[in-house]
Write a protein that holds these residues in place. Structure first.
Motif, PDB file in Angstrom:
ATOM      1  N   LEU A   9      -4.095  -1.359  -5.249  1.00  0.00           N
ATOM      2  CA  LEU A   9      -2.654  -1.230  -5.482  1.00  0.00           C
ATOM      3  C   LEU A   9      -2.287  -1.795  -6.850  1.00  0.00           C
ATOM      4  N   GLU A  10      -2.832  -2.957  -7.204  1.00  0.00           N
ATOM      5  CA  GLU A  10      -2.559  -3.538  -8.524  1.00  0.00           C
ATOM      6  C   GLU A  10      -3.011  -2.597  -9.640  1.00  0.00           C
TER       7      GLU A  10
ATOM      8  N   LEU B 266      -0.506   0.277  -9.809  1.00  0.00           N
ATOM      9  CA  LEU B 266       0.755  -0.165 -10.412  1.00  0.00           C
ATOM     10  C   LEU B 266       0.602  -0.333 -11.921  1.00  0.00           C
TER      11      LEU B 266
ATOM     12  N   ILE C  41       5.171  -4.648 -11.901  1.00  0.00           N
ATOM     13  CA  ILE C  41       6.240  -4.168 -11.014  1.00  0.00           C
ATOM     14  C   ILE C  41       7.574  -4.230 -11.748  1.00  0.00           C
TER      15      ILE C  41
ATOM     16  N   ASP D 115       9.942   1.568  -2.974  1.00  0.00           N
ATOM     17  CA  ASP D 115       8.491   1.382  -2.880  1.00  0.00           C
ATOM     18  C   ASP D 115       8.046   0.143  -3.653  1.00  0.00           C
TER      19      ASP D 115
ATOM     20  N   CYS E  45       6.042  -3.106  -2.424  1.00  0.00           N
ATOM     21  CA  CYS E  45       4.834  -3.604  -3.084  1.00  0.00           C
ATOM     22  C   CYS E  45       4.929  -5.107  -3.307  1.00  0.00           C
ATOM     23  N   ARG E  46       6.065  -5.542  -3.779  1.00  0.00           N
ATOM     24  CA  ARG E  46       6.283  -6.970  -4.023  1.00  0.00           C
ATOM     25  C   ARG E  46       6.098  -7.766  -2.724  1.00  0.00           C
TER      26      ARG E  46
ATOM     27  N   LEU F 187       2.340  -7.703  -1.493  1.00  0.00           N
ATOM     28  CA  LEU F 187       1.474  -8.482  -2.365  1.00  0.00           C
ATOM     29  C   LEU F 187       1.753  -9.982  -2.241  1.00  0.00           C
TER      30      LEU F 187
ATOM     31  N   ILE G 112      -0.828  -1.847   2.715  1.00  0.00           N
ATOM     32  CA  ILE G 112      -1.062  -1.841   1.268  1.00  0.00           C
ATOM     33  C   ILE G 112      -1.671  -0.505   0.850  1.00  0.00           C
TER      34      ILE G 112
ATOM     35  N   LEU H 112       1.009   2.136   0.671  1.00  0.00           N
ATOM     36  CA  LEU H 112       1.842   1.944  -0.524  1.00  0.00           C
ATOM     37  C   LEU H 112       1.103   2.367  -1.790  1.00  0.00           C
ATOM     38  N   GLN H 113      -0.198   2.084  -1.841  1.00  0.00           N
ATOM     39  CA  GLN H 113      -0.981   2.488  -3.005  1.00  0.00           C
ATOM     40  C   GLN H 113      -0.939   4.007  -3.148  1.00  0.00           C
TER      41      GLN H 113
ATOM     42  N   VAL I  45       2.498   4.957  -4.542  1.00  0.00           N
ATOM     43  CA  VAL I  45       2.617   4.678  -5.980  1.00  0.00           C
ATOM     44  C   VAL I  45       1.783   5.686  -6.775  1.00  0.00           C
TER      45      VAL I  45
END
Length: 172
Positions: A23-24, A27, A54, A79, A83-84, A87, A137, A140-141, A144
Motif C-alpha cells: 500500500l505504501e 501511495l 497521503i 480512500d 489508508c491513514r 496504516l 489493507i 485499499l491498495q 489506490v
C-alpha cells in the motif's frame, strides 16, 4: 496459550506488514503521478513517511488545478482517509509489544503514545485481527492502484501478459 492463537496472530502480522508495504509503495506512485514527478525516486520527498505521501495526494485532490475530475476527488479523499486509519492500526501492531491473556482471549499491546506524550498506548486485539487488517489493507491498495491506473495509466501489452491498462512507476 493455544498454538493456533499464536500462529494466527504472528502470521497475520507478517501478512499485514507485507500488504502495508505494498500500500505504501502504491501511495508513493500515486503521489509521484499527482506531483508530475519525472522519476518516482529521483525526488527529495521520495523517502518521506507514507503520511506525507497521503498528504500530497489529499492536497492534489483538493487543488482546483487537480488533474482529477471533480466527482472522483471526494471518493479518493475517502480512500485516503481509510489508508491513514489502517496504516495507523498497522503501526500499532508493528511497534507494540504484544502479550496474550488467556482469561480474556485477547492480545494486549503497549507502546509509546505519540499523540499523548508521556503516556503509554495500550490496546487489545483478537488473534484474527492482523489477518483481517491485512485483507482490508489489500483491498485499499487495489483501490489506490485503481485510481492511479484510471488517471495516470498507460496502454499495456496483452501480448506480453500485461493487462490492457498499466501504471508505470519510473525509477530514473
Amino acid at each position: 496459550m493455544d498454538d493456533d492463537q499464536w500462529e494466527m496472530f504472528t502470521l497475520g502480522i507478517g501478512m499485514m506488514v507485507r500488504s502495508g508495504a505494498l500500500l505504501e509503495y502504491t501511495l508513493h506512485g500515486l503521489a509521484a503521478h499527482l506531483l508530475e514527478a519525472h522519476s518516482a525516486y529521483g525526488e527529495g520527498w521520495a523517502a518521506d513517511p507514507v503520511t506525507q505521501h497521503i498528504e500530497v495526494c489529499e492536497k492534489a485532490a483538493r487543488d482546483s488545478e487537480s488533474p482529477l475530475p471533480e466527482p472522483a476527488r471526494e471518493a479518493l479523499l475517502a480512500d485516503l482517509a481509510s489508508c491513514r486509519r489502517v496504516l495507523d492500526r498497522r503501526n500499532l501492531f508493528v511497534h507494540a509489544c504484544w502479550q496474550y491473556e488467556e482469561e480474556s482471549g485477547l492480545w494486549w499491546g503497549i507502546k509509546a503514545n505519540r499523540k499523548e506524550k508521556g503516556r503509554a498506548q495500550v490496546e487489545s486485539a483478537r488473534s484474527r485481527e492482523p489477518l483481517e487488517l491485512s485483507a482490508e489493507i489489500g483491498h485499499l491498495q487495489q483501490d489506490v492502484l485503481g485510481w492511479d491506473i484510471e488517471f495516470f495509466g498507460e496502454d499495456g501489452d496483452p501480448d506480453e501478459g500485461e493487462p490492457s491498462r498499466v501504471v508505470v512507476k519510473r525509477l530514473i
